[in-house]
Design an enzyme around this catalytic site. Structure first.
Site, mmCIF file in Angstrom:
data_model
loop_
_atom_site.group_PDB
_atom_site.id
_atom_site.type_symbol
_atom_site.label_atom_id
_atom_site.label_comp_id
_atom_site.label_asym_id
_atom_site.label_seq_id
_atom_site.Cartn_x
_atom_site.Cartn_y
_atom_site.Cartn_z
ATOM 1 N N LYS A 80 4.137 -7.092 -33.183
ATOM 2 C CA LYS A 80 4.121 -6.450 -31.869
ATOM 3 C C LYS A 80 2.825 -6.849 -31.177
ATOM 4 C CE LYS A 80 4.774 -1.750 -29.928
ATOM 5 N NZ LYS A 80 4.948 -0.323 -30.295
ATOM 6 N N SER A 155 8.986 1.740 -28.123
ATOM 7 C CA SER A 155 8.277 0.680 -27.437
ATOM 8 C C SER A 155 8.297 -0.659 -28.190
ATOM 9 C CB SER A 155 6.835 1.103 -27.202
ATOM 10 O OG SER A 155 6.157 1.234 -28.445
ATOM 11 N N SER A 179 8.529 4.841 -31.797
ATOM 12 C CA SER A 179 8.535 3.469 -31.276
ATOM 13 C C SER A 179 8.946 2.396 -32.276
ATOM 14 C CB SER A 179 7.179 3.124 -30.685
ATOM 15 O OG SER A 179 7.041 3.690 -29.414
#
Lengths: 489, 483
Positions: A80, A155, A179
């Site tokens: 990420k 996310s 997330s």
């Protein structure tokens, strides 16, 4: 032979060990896959092609010399874009960090590099991990590999989509209120949020420090255990990192749940949950009972307060964590007439709507005169939520809930309605507040979209989650869906 | 009829701790150094970095706490103080808000011999900010500002006093005492001019006899003891004038303008920041074991008050002399060491307060850097006591010792500075001088007793200053009375 990109890390390890393929072949194949599908899926912010190929050659050399290698050596993976990578742009999908190149690696990155895993690139996300659809990325939205018209969740949407679309074998995400688990559920992959303190946060760009944890996305439980073995453990650079020994998590992969006590929290089964999801959930409960687990309804009475207090605590911490992006030292700078105007212009143009909204929420909650009523009270309720978990875990080994109230939703469906977007985290937020581990795993589809089951465990009880997940994996066909990638291939 | 006012002063003192590394990273704390060389991702607050407490900082803070009789909290935590300023790379300072490491201490001061106890509210730990250099006068009126983050993350303790001081002299005495204690316990360099010791003052006036505190002003930027005293004196006058004219004091922060000798308003209470303190989630609470506090307490050196008392009661020094000698730990230790080698405390004290301190001042040398050691000083005094050299010679020898670092014996030998005390050889010289100066003898016999001084001078000249003045005097008296 099926395509290499379909395989899991432990399957690929066999091929690599036998010398049937090289890491370089593997990386090339994944790079081709990325080239082919990512134009549509948009999982990546940055693809580190050259570095990946070079790294693959190094691993192949090591393998040739018969060096002792990690099970993840030569395996392509993605991070990420909120995990710092030395020399590689790290943006948090925010304009304000459009040019930020960290001079250091996050601890998890160091660990994976030491294991010779191959970083293929950095994944798109909701800006600063704030959001549940990846629509809040400051650059572009990521698409759900199951249906390009629906969101991948967020996310960590890019990390989840990259694994689901078979662009990488595994990836890392971060989970502050769901997330990792929510996008895992939406994209039909496994996502684990570890116990708070089990994985170092050093080098993870902070959203809400008391809630953030890094965890893996994988396609099966064995891979999940293999990644956990590499990234878990104490780190002297993170004061909140727990000084505990890390077991070999593959030892927890037992096809056996006999006598295991699984709690079914009634507060999670409210009328907002999609009936198809309830159906899948019931099927999972029946399966576990059939396999010898004891499933009983339990109560966590303060669950209804979890979401509201999360939206006090997380923005409060974020308002402080994000104050450093002022254009003075790194990242975006928009010139102004004086320092104050430079601050204002930089932050006005650098941050997106959702980030600004949360900075304002958090600033308000911490302001003098409001602190006691909001922040302090939220901390007290947080303690009550923790106690709820402590109490049920006196009798139960783990809890089973749906991961999300709905399956993946359409683009634009919730982005203008923050409250309905926030509701998507209703099942995932409590585990962050309590600091306990939670895992989402696929369990069937609803109208072609994956459904996620959530397993919540005791602090440092990840092994139980793997055991239950593995057992379900071995005894049903519902845990390994594959997207058709319609309109992509 | 004019109202008489009482002055109320409280001080907030910041001391940089002299740990080797910064409070939350391993960068050096060393003063100076090229700009932005003592920095790392952590103290620069780069995204993703995390603080880890340097345990020495905790130890130093506890040392300071027990040295001023504070209670040490067994549970303490760090909080974030949020505000935007380019010298603060995280846009928050890690500090301690509601649960400081030390609380409720005290300190004794003396002004004109009058002793007084000043309460200490709390001591807490925090990180220092960086330094800015503006192209203009202020940050907002500058084309550019340069930032140096070497100081960012240097550990500080903030020591907050009760509003117990009633005059600028008391405030100064408190500050001086605090400086001495921090120096004794070796936790800070306490150099006001380098900023390792800094002080803000809260000052207000109230009618004598009332107990409610008046509205205060906070005074900043006082970089010496003198500045502290002058700024407070100025501020008392200013506030008194406002009050006497029927005005009200505005609660505000004022800065001391050293050149103009006035305080100037910086910002009012309305413009004050809301720091939005909250517990720092990146750091864990600090749990302190009472045993560890005891250990630290036992490891403290003798503190200035105890030392002064001992010097007066056990060694017979005057309060004044003991006060001067104990003002600095280095000086007091020099004294103690010398006395163990040459057991005449008063003589040692006189030498230290006289020639030694004078030369240290003139040459701007610190005690620890002095070439004269207690061993060397004791050896010199030994020579004088034995009568081997005169007091005057000793002074000359000491000056030479101070410059070259040689021992007294070496210098005495080199310069042939041995005192002649032998009555036989001196007697001859005395006889010769008497014979050669009949006029002085006549003067002496006429009652001009001063003439003897001239004769002594002649004898010293003849012996190149080596004659023992005591013996010369005695011989002269004897011989003159026989004439």
């Amino acid at each position: 032979m099926s395509s290499l990109t379909e395989l899991t890390a432990h399957e690929l390890k066999g091929l690599l060990d036998k010398g049937e393929i090289s890491s370089k072949d593997l990386v090339k194949e994944h790079l081709e896959r990325i080239e082919k599908v990512d134009k549509k899926v948009n999982a990546f912010m940055t693809v580190t092609k050259e570095e990946a190929l070079k790294q693959a050659e190094v691993v192949d050399e090591k393998r040739k010399r018969s060096e002792q290698l990690s099970p993840l050596a030569g395996i392509p993976m993605a991070l990420k874009d909120n995990m710092c990578t030395k020399g590689i742009r790290t943006t948090c999908s925010s304009k304000i960090l459009h040019n930020f190149i960290p001079p250091y690696n996050a601890t998890v990155v160091e660990k994976l590099m030491k294991a010779d895993s191959i970083v293929m690139g950095k994944c798109n996300m909701d800006e600063f991990a704030m959001g549940s659809s990846t629509e809040n990325s400051g650059y572009f939205p990521t698409k759900n590999p199951y249906d390009l018209n629906v969101v991948p969740g967020g996310s960590s949407g890019g990390s989840a989509a990259s694994v689901a679309a078979e662009e990488v074998v595994f990836s890392l995400g971060s989970d502050t209120g769901g997330s990792i688990r929510q996008p895992a559920a939406f994209c039909g992959v496994i996502g684990l949020k570890p116990t708070y303190g089990y994985v170092s946060r050093y080098g993870l760009v902070a959203f809400a420090s008391s809630l953030d944890q890094i965890g893996p996305f994988t396609r099966d439980m064995t891979d999940c255990a293999l990644v956990m073995n590499e990234i878990f453990g104490h780190d002297h650079k993170d004061s909140t990192s727990a000084p505990v020994e890390v077991p070999d998590f593959t030892k927890a992969l037992n096809n056996d749940v006999k006598g295991l006590k699984i709690g079914l929290p009634k507060e999670y089964m409210n009328e907002g949950i999609n009936p198809d999801i309830i159906e899948c959930y019931k099927q999972a409960v029946a399966k576990l009972e059939e396999l010898g687990a004891v499933c009983e309804e339990v109560s966590l009475p303060h669950t209804e307060y979890a979401l509201p207090i999360y939206y006090i605590i997380a923005p409060a911490e974020a308002s402080s964590n994000l104050a450093r992006y002022d254009g003075v030292r790194y990242g975006l700078r928009v010139e102004g007439e004086d320092i104050v105007s430079m601050f204002k212009k930089t932050r006005s143009q650098g941050f997106g709507e959702e980030v600004k909204r949360r900075i304002m929420l958090g600033t308000y909650a911490l302001s003098s005169g409001y602190y006691d009523a909001y922040y302090l009270k939220a901390l007290k309720v947080r303690t009550l939520i923790k106690q709820d978990f402590d109490q049920v875990f006196e009798k139960f080994d783990c809890l089973l809930t749906p991961t999300t109230p709905t399956t993946a939703f359409n683009f634009g469906e919730k982005v203008d309605d923050p409250l309905s977007m926030y509701m998507n985290d209703i099942c995932t937020v409590p585990a962050n507040l309590a600091g306990v581990p939670a895992l989402s795993m696929p369990f069937g589809l609803s109208k072609g979209r994956p459904v996620g089951l959530q397993l919540i465990g005791k602090a440092f009880g990840e092994g139980t989650l793997l055991r239950v997940g593995y057992t379900l994996e071995q005894n049903t066909t519902l845990t390994r869906p594959r997207p058709e990638l319609k309109g992509v291939m | 009829m004019s109202v008489e006012f009482e002055v109320v002063i409280g001080l907030e003192v910041h001391a940089e701790l002299k740990t080797k590394t910064k409070i939350f990273c391993s960068c050096p704390t060393e003063f100076g150094g090229e700009e932005n060389t003592h920095v790392c991702p952590v103290c620069l607050g780069l995204p993703g970095t995390l603080p880890v407490l340097n345990e020495r900082v905790l130890e130093f803070a506890v040392r300071a706490g027990v040295a001023v009789d504070c209670e040490i909290a067994n549970f303490s935590k760090f909080d974030r103080k949020n505000y935007f300023y380019p010298d603060l790379p995280k846009a928050y300072q890690i500090s301690q808000y509601d649960l400081p490491i030390c609380k409720e201490g005290k300190l004794e001061i003396a002004v004109d011999g009058e002793k007084k106890i000043i309460g200490i509210t709390r001591i807490h730990m925090e990180e220092d900010a960086g330094k800015l250099l503006h192209s203009g006068n202020t940050i907002t009126s500058s084309h550019y500002s340069l930032a140096d983050y070497n100081r960012t993350g240097v550990p500080l303790i903030e020591i907050v006093s009760e509003p117990d001081m009633r005059s600028p002299e008391e405030a100064r005495a408190y500050m001086e005492k605090l400086k001495t204690i921090l120096e004794y316990i070796d936790v800070s360099d306490v150099k006001m001019e380098q900023g390792s010791l800094r002080c803000d003052a809260n000052i207000s006036l109230r009618p004598v006899g009332t107990s409610k505190l008046g509205t205060k002003a906070e005074i900043k930027n006082m970089n010496s003891f003198k500045a502290l005293q002058k700024a407070l004196e100025y501020e008392i006058e200013r506030q008194q004038e406002v009050l006497e004219e029927g005005g009200t004091i505005v609660q505000e922060t004022r800065t001391w303008d050293e050149e103009k000798g006035i305080t100037v308003s910086m910002r009012s209470k309305e413009e004050a920041n809301d720091y939005r303190y909250f517990p720092d989630p990146d750091l864990v609470p600090i749990i302190i074991e009472p045993d560890w506090v005891e250990e630290i307490k036992n490891s403290l050196p003798e503190l200035p008050d105890a030392k002064r008392k001992r010097l007066v009661e056990k060694l017979g020094l005057s309060e004044y002399d003991a006060g001067i000698i104990t003002e600095s730990r280095a000086l007091a230790e020099f004294f103690d060491k010398t006395v163990t080698l040459f057991n005449e405390p008063k003589t040692v004290a006189n030498w230290i307060m006289g020639d030694f301190m004078r030369l240290l001042n003139v040459e701007s040398i610190e005690v620890k850097d002095s070439k004269v050691t207690p061993e060397k000083m004791a050896a010199l005094l030994e020579n004088q006591a034995d009568g081997k050299i005169s007091g005057k010679m000793a002074k000359t020898v000491f000056e030479e010792m101070f410059v070259t670092g040689k021992t007294a014996d070496e210098i005495i030998k080199e310069k042939g500075l041995v005192q002649i005390s032998d009555e036989g050889s001196l007697g001859e010289i005395v006889d010769n001088i008497i014979e050669a100066n009949p006029k002085s003898i006549a003067d002496y016999q006429d009652g001009k007793k001063k003439a003897i001084g001239f004769l002594v001078g002649q004898i010293m000249k003849e012996t190149k200053g080596q004659a023992n003045p005591g013996v010369v005097n005695k011989l002269l008296q004897e011989k003159l009375s026989q004439l």
